[in-house]
Design an enzyme around this catalytic site. Structure first.
Site, PDB file in Angstrom:
ATOM      1  N   HIS A 269       0.829  -1.209   0.000  1.00 56.76           N
ATOM      2  CA  HIS A 269       0.000   0.000   0.000  1.00 56.76           C
ATOM      3  C   HIS A 269       0.866   1.263   0.000  1.00 56.76           C
TER       4      HIS A 269
ATOM      5  N   TYR B  18      -9.578   4.325   2.734  1.00 58.75           N
ATOM      6  CA  TYR B  18     -10.179   3.201   3.465  1.00 58.75           C
ATOM      7  C   TYR B  18     -11.692   3.352   3.597  1.00 58.75           C
TER       8      TYR B  18
ATOM      9  N   GLU C  55       0.772   1.844   8.214  1.00 60.89           N
ATOM     10  CA  GLU C  55       1.182   2.572   7.003  1.00 60.89           C
ATOM     11  C   GLU C  55       1.689   3.971   7.354  1.00 60.89           C
TER      12      GLU C  55
ATOM     13  N   TYR D 173      11.925  -3.672  -2.707  1.00 66.37           N
ATOM     14  CA  TYR D 173      11.566  -3.326  -4.086  1.00 66.37           C
ATOM     15  C   TYR D 173      11.148  -1.870  -4.192  1.00 66.37           C
TER      16      TYR D 173
ATOM     17  N   ARG E 108       3.856  -1.462 -11.195  1.00 62.31           N
ATOM     18  CA  ARG E 108       4.347  -2.819 -10.881  1.00 62.31           C
ATOM     19  C   ARG E 108       5.532  -2.671  -9.947  1.00 62.31           C
TER      20      ARG E 108
ATOM     21  N   TYR F  88       9.356  -3.828  -8.659  1.00 57.85           N
ATOM     22  CA  TYR F  88      10.605  -4.443  -9.118  1.00 57.85           C
ATOM     23  C   TYR F  88      11.616  -4.403  -7.978  1.00 57.85           C
TER      24      TYR F  88
ATOM     25  N   GLY G 214      14.434 -18.344 -12.023  1.00 64.45           N
ATOM     26  CA  GLY G 214      14.238 -17.344 -13.071  1.00 64.45           C
ATOM     27  C   GLY G 214      14.609 -15.951 -12.608  1.00 64.45           C
TER      28      GLY G 214
ATOM     29  N   GLY H  14      13.492 -14.425 -10.223  1.00 64.25           N
ATOM     30  CA  GLY H  14      13.530 -14.380  -8.754  1.00 64.25           C
ATOM     31  C   GLY H  14      14.945 -14.196  -8.236  1.00 64.25           C
TER      32      GLY H  14
ATOM     33  N   PRO I  73      16.270 -10.135  -6.043  1.00 65.41           N
ATOM     34  CA  PRO I  73      16.572  -9.755  -4.649  1.00 65.41           C
ATOM     35  C   PRO I  73      17.785 -10.497  -4.111  1.00 65.41           C
TER      36      PRO I  73
ATOM     37  N   THR J  99       0.481 -10.644  -6.755  1.00 66.80           N
ATOM     38  CA  THR J  99      -0.378 -10.261  -5.635  1.00 66.80           C
ATOM     39  C   THR J  99      -0.838 -11.494  -4.886  1.00 66.80           C
TER      40      THR J  99
HETATM   41  C1  LIG Z   1       7.558  -7.579  -4.605  1.00 70.57           C
HETATM   42  C2  LIG Z   1       7.703  -7.828  -6.088  1.00 70.57           C
HETATM   43  C3  LIG Z   1       8.948  -7.773  -6.671  1.00 70.57           C
HETATM   44  C4  LIG Z   1       9.096  -8.021  -8.027  1.00 70.57           C
HETATM   45  N1  LIG Z   1      10.333  -7.961  -8.587  1.00 70.57           N
HETATM   46  C5  LIG Z   1      10.490  -8.190  -9.902  1.00 70.57           C
HETATM   47  C6  LIG Z   1      11.778  -8.119 -10.518  1.00 70.57           C
HETATM   48  O1  LIG Z   1      12.779  -7.858  -9.860  1.00 70.57           O
HETATM   49  N2  LIG Z   1      11.865  -8.344 -11.844  1.00 70.57           N
HETATM   50  C7  LIG Z   1      10.759  -8.646 -12.608  1.00 70.57           C
HETATM   51  O2  LIG Z   1      10.908  -8.837 -13.821  1.00 70.57           O
HETATM   52  N3  LIG Z   1       9.543  -8.730 -12.053  1.00 70.57           N
HETATM   53  C8  LIG Z   1       9.374  -8.489 -10.733  1.00 70.57           C
HETATM   54  N4  LIG Z   1       8.121  -8.539 -10.182  1.00 70.57           N
HETATM   55  C9  LIG Z   1       6.969  -8.792 -11.070  1.00 70.57           C
HETATM   56  C10 LIG Z   1       6.509  -7.465 -11.702  1.00 70.57           C
HETATM   57  O3  LIG Z   1       6.002  -6.619 -10.700  1.00 70.57           O
HETATM   58  C11 LIG Z   1       5.406  -7.674 -12.738  1.00 70.57           C
HETATM   59  O4  LIG Z   1       4.397  -8.449 -12.187  1.00 70.57           O
HETATM   60  C12 LIG Z   1       5.936  -8.310 -14.009  1.00 70.57           C
HETATM   61  O5  LIG Z   1       6.902  -7.473 -14.610  1.00 70.57           O
HETATM   62  C13 LIG Z   1       4.784  -8.533 -15.010  1.00 70.57           C
HETATM   63  O6  LIG Z   1       4.153  -7.308 -15.195  1.00 70.57           O
HETATM   64  P1  LIG Z   1       3.536  -6.923 -16.590  1.00 70.57           P
HETATM   65  O7  LIG Z   1       2.811  -5.631 -16.421  1.00 70.57           O
HETATM   66  O8  LIG Z   1       4.513  -7.022 -17.680  1.00 70.57           O
HETATM   67  O9  LIG Z   1       2.505  -8.095 -16.802  1.00 70.57           O
HETATM   68  P2  LIG Z   1       0.933  -8.011 -16.515  1.00 70.57           P
HETATM   69  O10 LIG Z   1       0.290  -7.170 -17.519  1.00 70.57           O
HETATM   70  O11 LIG Z   1       0.748  -7.682 -15.095  1.00 70.57           O
HETATM   71  O12 LIG Z   1       0.545  -9.520 -16.799  1.00 70.57           O
HETATM   72  C14 LIG Z   1       1.011 -10.550 -15.943  1.00 70.57           C
HETATM   73  C15 LIG Z   1       0.659 -11.907 -16.522  1.00 70.57           C
HETATM   74  O13 LIG Z   1      -0.749 -12.068 -16.519  1.00 70.57           O
HETATM   75  C16 LIG Z   1      -1.165 -12.575 -17.779  1.00 70.57           C
HETATM   76  N5  LIG Z   1      -2.523 -12.059 -18.098  1.00 70.57           N
HETATM   77  C17 LIG Z   1      -2.827 -10.934 -18.773  1.00 70.57           C
HETATM   78  N6  LIG Z   1      -4.156 -10.801 -18.885  1.00 70.57           N
HETATM   79  C18 LIG Z   1      -4.687 -11.848 -18.241  1.00 70.57           C
HETATM   80  C19 LIG Z   1      -6.010 -12.293 -18.011  1.00 70.57           C
HETATM   81  N7  LIG Z   1      -7.054 -11.596 -18.438  1.00 70.57           N
HETATM   82  N8  LIG Z   1      -6.180 -13.431 -17.322  1.00 70.57           N
HETATM   83  C20 LIG Z   1      -5.142 -14.145 -16.862  1.00 70.57           C
HETATM   84  N9  LIG Z   1      -3.850 -13.760 -17.046  1.00 70.57           N
HETATM   85  C21 LIG Z   1      -3.634 -12.642 -17.737  1.00 70.57           C
HETATM   86  C22 LIG Z   1      -0.138 -12.081 -18.775  1.00 70.57           C
HETATM   87  O14 LIG Z   1      -0.055 -12.986 -19.844  1.00 70.57           O
HETATM   88  C23 LIG Z   1       1.110 -12.081 -17.971  1.00 70.57           C
HETATM   89  O15 LIG Z   1       1.740 -13.339 -18.096  1.00 70.57           O
HETATM   90  C24 LIG Z   1       7.953  -8.309  -8.822  1.00 70.57           C
HETATM   91  C25 LIG Z   1       6.703  -8.341  -8.225  1.00 70.57           C
HETATM   92  C26 LIG Z   1       6.566  -8.103  -6.879  1.00 70.57           C
HETATM   93  C27 LIG Z   1       5.191  -8.136  -6.255  1.00 70.57           C
HETATM   94  C1  HEM Z   2      -8.994  -3.241   5.218  1.00 69.48           C
HETATM   95  C2  HEM Z   2      -8.750  -2.804   3.999  1.00 69.48           C
HETATM   96  C3  HEM Z   2      -7.806  -3.440   3.031  1.00 69.48           C
HETATM   97  C4  HEM Z   2      -7.341  -4.710   2.955  1.00 69.48           C
HETATM   98  C5  HEM Z   2      -7.658  -5.882   3.855  1.00 69.48           C
HETATM   99  C6  HEM Z   2      -6.468  -4.772   1.808  1.00 69.48           C
HETATM  100  C7  HEM Z   2      -5.801  -5.899   1.402  1.00 69.48           C
HETATM  101  C8  HEM Z   2      -4.918  -5.950   0.352  1.00 69.48           C
HETATM  102  C9  HEM Z   2      -4.157  -7.097  -0.025  1.00 69.48           C
HETATM  103  C10 HEM Z   2      -4.214  -8.447   0.654  1.00 69.48           C
HETATM  104  C11 HEM Z   2      -3.398  -6.760  -1.079  1.00 69.48           C
HETATM  105  C12 HEM Z   2      -2.418  -7.659  -1.833  1.00 69.48           C
HETATM  106  C13 HEM Z   2      -1.048  -7.447  -1.289  1.00 69.48           C
HETATM  107  C14 HEM Z   2      -0.068  -8.354  -1.991  1.00 69.48           C
HETATM  108  O1  HEM Z   2       0.447  -8.006  -3.021  1.00 69.48           O
HETATM  109  O2  HEM Z   2       0.139  -9.427  -1.518  1.00 69.48           O
HETATM  110  C15 HEM Z   2      -3.675  -5.400  -1.399  1.00 69.48           C
HETATM  111  C16 HEM Z   2      -3.119  -4.714  -2.447  1.00 69.48           C
HETATM  112  C17 HEM Z   2      -3.582  -3.505  -2.865  1.00 69.48           C
HETATM  113  N1  HEM Z   2      -4.469  -2.686  -2.210  1.00 69.48           N
HETATM  114 FE1  HEM Z   2      -5.381  -3.078  -0.467  1.00 69.48          FE
HETATM  115  N2  HEM Z   2      -6.424  -3.551   1.203  1.00 69.48           N
HETATM  116  C18 HEM Z   2      -7.224  -2.712   1.916  1.00 69.48           C
HETATM  117  C19 HEM Z   2      -7.418  -1.380   1.666  1.00 69.48           C
HETATM  118  C20 HEM Z   2      -7.028  -0.740   0.516  1.00 69.48           C
HETATM  119  C21 HEM Z   2      -7.347   0.610   0.187  1.00 69.48           C
HETATM  120  C22 HEM Z   2      -8.109   1.589   1.058  1.00 69.48           C
HETATM  121  C23 HEM Z   2      -6.827   0.846  -1.036  1.00 69.48           C
HETATM  122  C24 HEM Z   2      -6.954   2.139  -1.813  1.00 69.48           C
HETATM  123  C25 HEM Z   2      -7.671   2.262  -2.868  1.00 69.48           C
HETATM  124  C26 HEM Z   2      -6.145  -0.350  -1.477  1.00 69.48           C
HETATM  125  C27 HEM Z   2      -5.467  -0.512  -2.656  1.00 69.48           C
HETATM  126  C28 HEM Z   2      -4.660  -1.585  -2.961  1.00 69.48           C
HETATM  127  C29 HEM Z   2      -3.884  -1.679  -4.174  1.00 69.48           C
HETATM  128  C30 HEM Z   2      -3.837  -0.652  -5.305  1.00 69.48           C
HETATM  129  C31 HEM Z   2      -3.199  -2.885  -4.124  1.00 69.48           C
HETATM  130  C32 HEM Z   2      -2.272  -3.487  -5.186  1.00 69.48           C
HETATM  131  C33 HEM Z   2      -3.147  -4.240  -6.134  1.00 69.48           C
HETATM  132  C34 HEM Z   2      -2.409  -4.967  -7.219  1.00 69.48           C
HETATM  133  O3  HEM Z   2      -1.200  -4.791  -7.374  1.00 69.48           O
HETATM  134  O4  HEM Z   2      -3.068  -5.719  -7.906  1.00 69.48           O
HETATM  135  N3  HEM Z   2      -6.292  -1.280  -0.496  1.00 69.48           N
HETATM  136  N4  HEM Z   2      -4.598  -4.907  -0.507  1.00 69.48           N
END
Ligand SMILES: Cc1cc2nc3c(=O)[nH]c(=O)nc-3n(C[C@H](O)[C@H](O)[C@H](O)COP(=O)(O)OP(=O)(O)OC[C@H]3O[C@@H](n4cnc5c(N)ncnc54)[C@H](O)[C@@H]3O)c2cc1C
Ligand code: HEM
Length: 421
Positions: free
Chosen positions: A86, A96, A138, A189, A205, A207, A287, A289, A292, A414
């Site tokens: 967040h 919230y 937060e 990240y 996203r 990284y 891969g 991964g 970090p 996520t």
């Molecule tokens: C803490 C953290 C650290 C990270 N560190 C790195 C890093 O160091 N390097 C790195 O390369 N990445 C890293 N990532 C992953 C990165 O954040 C992205 O998720 C990654 O680059 C893919 O993003 P994208 O926008 O290109 O793909 P997205 O557009 O998010 O798509 C992701 C996948 O979903 C699939 N998809 C698309 N549409 C759909 C649909 N409708 N239904 C089902 N599947 C679908 C796509 O084919 C694709 O394979 C990290 C993620 C996190 C949470």
């Molecule tokens: C009690 C309230 C909330 C709970 C329990 C909650 C829970 C979560 C969880 C579990 C995730 C996934 C974290 C992960 O990557 O593992 C997440 C991501 C996220 N949350 Fe919340 N959240 C809350 C409130 C909010 C609020 C108020 C916002 C603002 C609009 C918000 C916006 C987001 C966004 C943007 C992400 C990232 C989504 C993504 O990358 O797909 N959340 N939250």
């Protein structure tokens, strides 16, 4: 105000029904919230909405919270990942209210007659207990970021370096020139935000920072091109969805391009601040991964060169940072060892000595002492790769007697393994 005994019971009693209808609740919740507040599209990952990961992650946490309403303090460590996420995305306390309102409406719609005024009041209170825990944590994290950088900061791409055919490193320097950049812990990240013209909104996203914090004049991220996978829809046609942000970064960003970047965050890190620990480290990655792990290894070898590190990695064909890792092995032969697997080494390359085993990673093939330090009671294990890979590695280690508290996992999407397991 805390829930009364009766309210806690009302909340718990609804959990089975909410669990059964979790998918419906979360899809109603996000659909209505995003329809009425389209600016929130800029925060949420559109793909995690479509594939249901984000709605599932949210309901899993809410339901875990409700099920444990009498001993919520046990949940606190599990909230770290989402609080960090967040803050990395700039979520604000006032948001919230919006989330709570639409979530309660979705619960009401699904529960129908069972959503009595008493149940609604109890849930409203329960939501705010959770929300306040998150908001409080937060606020602390934002304070730690310091006043100079909350939200997005413009960075210029200073250098681009390919690590493999489809994995590229970007060296980022702040456009405002204010140095040194804040310190981060190895494993953390940043979020990167880009405009996505086809979607009509911004997308962010995460990284991992893929190098040690050096003098603070630049951050490095390393991005794998997500080529997408083949999917089948209801009429059996298959199609590809190339990843949105990784392709924008790799295809369109050049040296000199500007990017919005968040303050470093994340709960997956080696704590170099509060401990002078010298316990062995086992880094297990698959891969991309690897990112970090490079940061952790570079940090430790620079500051504690006598500390034992074993790095176990699997890649399909080419191992990212292969030369760098080989160099570390030559430089620190007493303390840094590696074991690599390749699932699909290029055919006909018998002279390819860049890996040790063919096939998927199998920890039982390794030397339990030299590669995994299993008999050392303090060894810390850091795992990063696809979800099932991490579950498998964790299961193996726990089977060997390693307590879960010494195993840390980073999920590159996520959802929270702490809740999934
Ligand atoms: C803490 C953290 C650290 C990270 N560190 C790195 C890093 O160091 N390097 C790195 O390369 N990445 C890293 N990532 C992953 C990165 O954040 C992205 O998720 C990654 O680059 C893919 O993003 P994208 O926008 O290109 O793909 P997205 O557009 O998010 O798509 C992701 C996948 O979903 C699939 N998809 C698309 N549409 C759909 C649909 N409708 N239904 C089902 N599947 C679908 C796509 O084919 C694709 O394979 C990290 C993620 C996190 C949470
Ligand atoms: C009690 C309230 C909330 C709970 C329990 C909650 C829970 C979560 C969880 C579990 C995730 C996934 C974290 C992960 O990557 O593992 C997440 C991501 C996220 N949350 Fe919340 N959240 C809350 C409130 C909010 C609020 C108020 C916002 C603002 C609009 C918000 C916006 C987001 C966004 C943007 C992400 C990232 C989504 C993504 O990358 O797909 N959340 N939250």
């Amino acid at each position: 105000m805390a829930l009364t005994y009766q309210q806690a019971k009302l909340v718990r009693d609804t959990v089975p029904a909410l669990r059964e209808h979790g998918e419906r609740i979360s899809s109603i919740f996000y659909k209505t919230m995003l329809r009425d507040n389209p600016e929130l599209h800029n925060y949420f990952n559109t793909v995690n909405q479509k594939n249901g990961r984000q709605p599932r992650a949210l309901t899993t946490v809410i339901l875990a919270f409700a099920s444990n309403i009498n001993h919520i303090s046990e949940l606190i460590p599990k909230l770290e990942r989402m609080c960090n996420k967040h803050c990395s995305l700039g979520i604000k306390p006032e948001q919230y209210e919006i989330v709570g309102r639409y979530l309660m409406q979705a619960f009401a719609e699904v529960l129908g007659a069972a959503w009595t005024p008493n149940v609604a009041a109890a849930w409203d209170k329960a939501y705010w207990v959770l929300a306040k825990m998150l908001i409080g944590r937060e606020a602390q994290l934002y304070k730690e970021f310091g006043p100079g950088w909350t939200g997005w900061r413009k960075f210029k791409i200073d250098r681009i370096a390919p690590e493999t055919d489809d994995i590229i490193s970007f060296y980022l320097v702040p456009r405002d020139g204010r140095l040194p950049l804040p310190k981060f812990l190895p494993g953390q990240y940043v979020s990167v935000q880009v405009q996505v013209p086809e979607e009509g909104h911004l997308q962010s996203r995460q990284y991992s920072l893929s190098d040690a914090y050096n003098s603070g004049d630049c951050y490095r991220i390393t991005v794998k091109r997500d080529e997408g996978a083949q999917y089948r829809n209801s009429v059996s046609t298959s199609y590809f969805h190339p990843g949105i942000v990784s392709n924008i970064l790799i295809n369109h960003m050049r040296v000199g391009s500007l990017l919005d970047v968040s303050h470093p965050a994340g709960e997956f890190y080696l704590d170099t601040n509060s401990s002078n620990s010298s316990v062995p480290l086992v880094l297990i990655s698959a891969g991309v991964g690897v990112t970090p792990m490079v940061s952790i290894a570079n940090t430790v070898l620079a500051t504690q060169p006598a500390r034992q590190i074993s790095w176990v990695h699997v890649s399909r064909r080419v191992i990212p940072f292969q030369d760098h890792v080989a160099q570390l092995g030559r430089r620190y032969p007493e303390t840094f060892r590696t074991h690599t697997f390749k699932t699909r080494p290029a055919a006909g390359t018998s002279e390819d000595h860049t890996y040790d085993c063919i096939g998927r990673m199998d920890l039982s093939k390794l030397n339990g002492e030299q590669d995994l330090f299993l008999s050392h009671s303090g060894t810390e294990y850091y795992i990063c790769g696809p979800e099932q890979f991490m579950v498998d590695m964790g299961t193996y280690l726990r089977g060997q007697g390693v307590p879960g508290s010494r195993i840390k996992c980073e999920l590159f999407s996520t959802g929270d393994l702490a809740f999934i397991k």
